[in-house]
Design a protein around this motif. Structure first.
Motif, PDB file in Angstrom:
ATOM      1  N   VAL A   8       0.831  -1.205   0.000  1.00 11.89           N
ATOM      2  CA  VAL A   8       0.000   0.000   0.000  1.00 11.89           C
ATOM      3  C   VAL A   8       0.869   1.261   0.000  1.00 11.89           C
ATOM      4  O   VAL A   8       0.662   2.182  -0.799  1.00 11.89           O
ATOM      5  N   CYS A   9       1.856   1.303   0.898  1.00 11.97           N
ATOM      6  CA  CYS A   9       2.698   2.501   1.013  1.00 11.97           C
ATOM      7  C   CYS A   9       3.490   2.763  -0.264  1.00 11.97           C
ATOM      8  O   CYS A   9       3.576   3.907  -0.722  1.00 11.97           O
ATOM      9  N   ASN A  10       4.065   1.713  -0.856  1.00  8.55           N
ATOM     10  CA  ASN A  10       4.840   1.896  -2.085  1.00  8.55           C
ATOM     11  C   ASN A  10       3.957   2.302  -3.251  1.00  8.55           C
ATOM     12  O   ASN A  10       4.398   3.030  -4.143  1.00  8.55           O
ATOM     13  N   THR A  11       2.708   1.855  -3.260  1.00  2.00           N
ATOM     14  CA  THR A  11       1.773   2.309  -4.299  1.00  2.00           C
ATOM     15  C   THR A  11       1.521   3.806  -4.166  1.00  2.00           C
ATOM     16  O   THR A  11       1.578   4.545  -5.154  1.00  2.00           O
ATOM     17  N   VAL A  12       1.261   4.259  -2.933  1.00  3.00           N
ATOM     18  CA  VAL A  12       1.022   5.693  -2.705  1.00  3.00           C
ATOM     19  C   VAL A  12       2.271   6.508  -3.053  1.00  3.00           C
ATOM     20  O   VAL A  12       2.184   7.553  -3.707  1.00  3.00           O
ATOM     21  N   ILE A  13       3.445   6.018  -2.632  1.00  2.00           N
ATOM     22  CA  ILE A  13       4.698   6.721  -2.929  1.00  2.00           C
ATOM     23  C   ILE A  13       4.917   6.801  -4.430  1.00  2.00           C
ATOM     24  O   ILE A  13       5.276   7.858  -4.973  1.00  2.00           O
ATOM     25  N   ALA A  14       4.689   5.689  -5.142  1.00  5.67           N
ATOM     26  CA  ALA A  14       4.892   5.671  -6.597  1.00  5.67           C
ATOM     27  C   ALA A  14       3.972   6.664  -7.292  1.00  5.67           C
ATOM     28  O   ALA A  14       4.410   7.416  -8.175  1.00  5.67           O
ATOM     29  N   VAL A  15       2.707   6.696  -6.880  1.00  2.00           N
ATOM     30  CA  VAL A  15       1.754   7.631  -7.492  1.00  2.00           C
ATOM     31  C   VAL A  15       2.166   9.076  -7.184  1.00  2.00           C
ATOM     32  O   VAL A  15       2.155   9.934  -8.071  1.00  2.00           O
ATOM     33  N   ALA A  16       2.547   9.349  -5.934  1.00  2.00           N
ATOM     34  CA  ALA A  16       2.961  10.711  -5.558  1.00  2.00           C
ATOM     35  C   ALA A  16       4.178  11.141  -6.362  1.00  2.00           C
ATOM     36  O   ALA A  16       4.223  12.265  -6.879  1.00  2.00           O
ATOM     37  N   TYR A  17       5.184  10.259  -6.482  1.00  2.00           N
ATOM     38  CA  TYR A  17       6.392  10.601  -7.243  1.00  2.00           C
ATOM     39  C   TYR A  17       6.079  10.800  -8.719  1.00  2.00           C
ATOM     40  O   TYR A  17       6.629  11.695  -9.365  1.00  2.00           O
ATOM     41  N   LEU A  18       5.195   9.978  -9.263  1.00  2.00           N
ATOM     42  CA  LEU A  18       4.826  10.136 -10.666  1.00  2.00           C
ATOM     43  C   LEU A  18       4.121  11.469 -10.879  1.00  2.00           C
ATOM     44  O   LEU A  18       4.397  12.185 -11.849  1.00  2.00           O
ATOM     45  N   LEU A  19       3.240  11.842  -9.963  1.00  3.33           N
ATOM     46  CA  LEU A  19       2.546  13.130 -10.074  1.00  3.33           C
ATOM     47  C   LEU A  19       3.509  14.309  -9.915  1.00  3.33           C
ATOM     48  O   LEU A  19       3.345  15.341 -10.572  1.00  3.33           O
ATOM     49  N   ILE A  20       4.518  14.152  -9.051  1.00  2.00           N
ATOM     50  CA  ILE A  20       5.528  15.213  -8.907  1.00  2.00           C
ATOM     51  C   ILE A  20       6.298  15.373 -10.219  1.00  2.00           C
ATOM     52  O   ILE A  20       6.535  16.488 -10.686  1.00  2.00           O
ATOM     53  N   ALA A  21       6.686  14.239 -10.815  1.00  2.00           N
ATOM     54  CA  ALA A  21       7.402  14.298 -12.100  1.00  2.00           C
ATOM     55  C   ALA A  21       6.548  15.004 -13.152  1.00  2.00           C
ATOM     56  O   ALA A  21       7.044  15.861 -13.898  1.00  2.00           O
ATOM     57  N   LEU A  22       5.267  14.668 -13.204  1.00  2.00           N
ATOM     58  CA  LEU A  22       4.370  15.320 -14.164  1.00  2.00           C
ATOM     59  C   LEU A  22       4.188  16.797 -13.847  1.00  2.00           C
ATOM     60  O   LEU A  22       4.115  17.627 -14.765  1.00  2.00           O
ATOM     61  N   ALA A  23       4.117  17.131 -12.556  1.00  2.00           N
ATOM     62  CA  ALA A  23       3.956  18.540 -12.163  1.00  2.00           C
ATOM     63  C   ALA A  23       5.160  19.377 -12.571  1.00  2.00           C
ATOM     64  O   ALA A  23       5.057  20.590 -12.714  1.00  2.00           O
ATOM     65  N   CYS A  50      12.251   7.149  -9.449  1.00  2.67           N
ATOM     66  CA  CYS A  50      11.830   6.704  -8.108  1.00  2.67           C
ATOM     67  C   CYS A  50      10.402   6.157  -8.146  1.00  2.67           C
ATOM     68  O   CYS A  50      10.087   5.186  -7.447  1.00  2.67           O
ATOM     69  N   ALA A  51       9.539   6.773  -8.941  1.00  2.00           N
ATOM     70  CA  ALA A  51       8.167   6.275  -9.083  1.00  2.00           C
ATOM     71  C   ALA A  51       8.162   4.869  -9.674  1.00  2.00           C
ATOM     72  O   ALA A  51       7.447   3.991  -9.193  1.00  2.00           O
TER      73      ALA A  51
END
Length: 194
Positions: A8-23, A50-51
């Motif tokens: 669960v935590c790595n899924t949230v981290i991956a999504v957050a990092y992917l969104l940061i990269a897109l941002a 990292c994502a």
């Protein structure tokens, strides 16, 4: 239980990092800075890699539950201990905290503006030189020629220009920062008059 926390935590981290990269990437691409702003592009690449890395953990751990024999996934499940699970929780909290800060500081986090272009800094330095330094040179020359009225006028113009430039650099936002020098101004000793 610990591998489920990691999933669960790595899924949230991956999504957050992917969104940061897109941002970061989207505003850079919109302003045509993706190639001319290597710091911004590299920062986006770090978050993207990292994502992918954090995203691969839940994928591997989930595959055995889907009936797919994945040796790495079973090994990861077995190896995921409490220290790893706790660090995953910490990483997830930090990623979520980052997004809460982006909302609060949205005016500062405008993608491409986060990575100021070198040309913009050079332009600001040239403007400081033209508006302030040259005015000070005129003031010094006027003082050397005993034209105090011209010196005062040049100093006033330089001070006004410096104030305007600094205000523009800081923006119209008012931040709770203390604008104090790290050291007092160093004034040259007075020369004795002949």
């Amino acid at each position: 239980m610990t591998w489920q926390i990691g999933l669960v935590c790595n899924t949230v981290i991956a999504v957050a990092y992917l969104l940061i990269a897109l941002a970061i990437v989207v505003p850079l691409a919109r302003s045509n800075q993706l190639r001319t702003n290597p710091l911004g592009a590299a920062t986006a690449a770090i978050f993207f890699t990292c994502a992918v890395h954090h995203g691969s953990h839940p994928v591997h751990m989930l595959l055995p539950s889907l009936g797919l024999a994945d040796e790495q996934g079973l090994a990861m499940r077995a190896a995921w201990s409490w220290p790893l699970a706790i660090w995953d929780v910490v990483g997830m909290v930090v990623a979520l905290y980052y997004w809460s800060l982006r909302r609060n500081y949205s005016s500062l986090m405008q993608g491409a503006q986060l990575f100021e272009d070198l040309r913009q800094r050079e332009q600001q330095a040239l403007e400081l030189n033209d508006s302030v330094l040259q005015g000070l040179v005129v003031a010094k020359m006027a003082l050397d020629l005993d034209d105090t009225a011209k010196a005062r006028e040049a100093m006033t113009t330089s001070i006004d220009s410096a104030s305007r430039i600094i205000t523009n650099l800081l923006g119209s936002e008012h931040f709770a920062i203390q604008l104090l020098r790290s050291a007092p101004a160093d004034l040259p000793p007075e020369r004795p008059t002949p």
